[in-house]
Design a protein around this motif. Sequence first.
Motif, PDB file in Angstrom:
ATOM      1  N   ILE A 105     -45.972  31.520  24.446  1.00 50.63           N
ATOM      2  CA  ILE A 105     -46.892  29.658  24.590  1.00 50.63           C
ATOM      3  C   ILE A 105     -44.968  29.110  25.409  1.00 50.63           C
ATOM      4  CG2 ILE A 105     -46.560  28.394  23.086  1.00 50.63           C
ATOM      5  CD1 ILE A 105     -47.435  30.317  21.233  1.00 50.63           C
ATOM      6  N   ALA A 106     -44.832  29.633  25.597  1.00 57.77           N
ATOM      7  CA  ALA A 106     -43.398  28.747  26.375  1.00 57.77           C
ATOM      8  C   ALA A 106     -43.552  28.972  27.660  1.00 57.77           C
ATOM      9  CB  ALA A 106     -42.421  28.919  25.774  1.00 57.77           C
TER      10      ALA A 106
ATOM     11  N   ALA B 275     -46.620  29.373  29.092  1.00 54.00           N
ATOM     12  CA  ALA B 275     -47.423  28.200  29.748  1.00 54.00           C
ATOM     13  C   ALA B 275     -47.310  26.476  28.774  1.00 54.00           C
ATOM     14  CB  ALA B 275     -49.078  28.694  28.672  1.00 54.00           C
ATOM     15  N   GLU B 276     -46.628  26.578  28.140  1.00 54.78           N
ATOM     16  CA  GLU B 276     -45.834  24.659  27.629  1.00 54.78           C
ATOM     17  C   GLU B 276     -45.069  24.059  29.055  1.00 54.78           C
ATOM     18  OE1 GLU B 276     -47.111  24.521  23.536  1.00 54.78           O
ATOM     19  OE2 GLU B 276     -45.063  25.081  24.453  1.00 54.78           O
TER      20      GLU B 276
ATOM     21  N   GLU C 170     -46.005  24.817  32.575  1.00 55.19           N
ATOM     22  CA  GLU C 170     -46.869  23.810  33.381  1.00 55.19           C
ATOM     23  C   GLU C 170     -47.134  22.728  33.285  1.00 55.19           C
ATOM     24  OE1 GLU C 170     -47.083  25.813  36.208  1.00 55.19           O
ATOM     25  OE2 GLU C 170     -45.695  27.527  35.331  1.00 55.19           O
TER      26      GLU C 170
ATOM     27  N   GLY D 131     -47.859  20.183  29.490  1.00 53.28           N
ATOM     28  CA  GLY D 131     -49.521  20.697  27.981  1.00 53.28           C
ATOM     29  C   GLY D 131     -48.984  20.804  26.802  1.00 53.28           C
ATOM     30  N   THR D 132     -49.677  20.517  25.730  1.00 52.01           N
ATOM     31  CA  THR D 132     -49.421  21.794  24.349  1.00 52.01           C
ATOM     32  C   THR D 132     -50.024  22.362  24.169  1.00 52.01           C
ATOM     33  OG1 THR D 132     -48.557  19.475  24.128  1.00 52.01           O
ATOM     34  CG2 THR D 132     -48.833  21.202  22.394  1.00 52.01           C
ATOM     35  N   ALA D 133     -49.328  23.856  23.387  1.00 53.18           N
ATOM     36  CA  ALA D 133     -50.589  25.073  23.666  1.00 53.18           C
ATOM     37  C   ALA D 133     -51.703  25.103  22.327  1.00 53.18           C
ATOM     38  CB  ALA D 133     -49.577  26.279  23.545  1.00 53.18           C
TER      39      ALA D 133
ATOM     40  N   THR E  99     -53.405  25.069  27.183  1.00 56.01           N
ATOM     41  CA  THR E  99     -52.810  24.235  27.404  1.00 56.01           C
ATOM     42  C   THR E  99     -53.782  23.054  27.411  1.00 56.01           C
ATOM     43  OG1 THR E  99     -51.714  23.545  29.043  1.00 56.01           O
ATOM     44  CG2 THR E  99     -50.458  25.106  27.057  1.00 56.01           C
TER      45      THR E  99
ATOM     46  N   ASP F 233     -53.443  19.213  28.393  1.00 56.96           N
ATOM     47  CA  ASP F 233     -52.308  18.128  29.096  1.00 56.96           C
ATOM     48  C   ASP F 233     -52.637  16.905  29.480  1.00 56.96           C
ATOM     49  OD1 ASP F 233     -50.107  16.838  30.503  1.00 56.96           O
ATOM     50  OD2 ASP F 233     -49.884  18.755  32.275  1.00 56.96           O
TER      51      ASP F 233
ATOM     52  N   LYS G 297     -57.429  20.239  30.632  1.00 56.02           N
ATOM     53  CA  LYS G 297     -57.218  21.491  29.721  1.00 56.02           C
ATOM     54  C   LYS G 297     -57.227  23.119  31.184  1.00 56.02           C
ATOM     55  CE  LYS G 297     -60.078  23.460  26.198  1.00 56.02           C
ATOM     56  NZ  LYS G 297     -61.510  23.117  24.805  1.00 56.02           N
TER      57      LYS G 297
ATOM     58  N   SER H 191     -47.108  22.650  15.565  1.00 59.95           N
ATOM     59  CA  SER H 191     -47.330  23.246  16.535  1.00 59.95           C
ATOM     60  C   SER H 191     -48.006  24.597  16.671  1.00 59.95           C
ATOM     61  CB  SER H 191     -45.858  23.908  17.243  1.00 59.95           C
ATOM     62  OG  SER H 191     -44.518  24.851  17.332  1.00 59.95           O
TER      63      SER H 191
END
Length: 204
Positions: free
Chosen positions: A84-85, A87-88, A90, A92-94, A109, A111, A115, A149
């Motif tokens: 998750i960390a 991807a985030e 890059e 945006g929010t997971a 995510t 952003d 999407k 989250s």
Amino acid sequence: MKRTLKRPVLTIAASALGFGLVLSGCGGTDTPDDVEGQTGDPNVDAPTSDAPDQRPTTSTEDSGGETEGSGQGIGNIDVVESAIATAEGEGGTAMSIDHDDNGTWEVTTLDGETKFEYSVSADGSSIEATEGDSADTEDTEELGAADISLLEAINAVGEAHQGDLDDAELDTENGEVRYEISLQGERMDYLVDPSTGEVTEDSR
């Protein structure tokens, strides 16, 4: 001639001896009551100190809320957190994470109005592929309704249940926004309130 001087000498000696015995009686060993500063009262004679009490104390204060990565019931929580960390990182929010059959992770995510779907390595450390698409209204509304989250929702399940994470997503069902989380090998979904973190069970 009569000897009249011996009697006064004996009298004086006897008197001196008696006086000595009196002095001896007065000068014997002191009792506790005779020691200077003692009264015989244990409450008065007990030593006192102005030094603070050094005995350890135990605090009962609550340390506060849970920290991310604390879902000890989730066996693969460290890899999940890392994926998750990554991807985030890059942007945006997971909103979802899914464990693929090949061992990699699919993390979605949001952003802004875009999407993203990231294919993350099995150890959660690197991005292997990326796809982007326009976000729809439902996506933005779902994320706007969530006070906790995706990782916090997973941790909430891990506080009461054990197993490896299979997938988790923020979704809307019958007009209600909630996190749906499943563990590998279980025929049960765990629903997490996105506002309170309350966990309920829902059979598949």
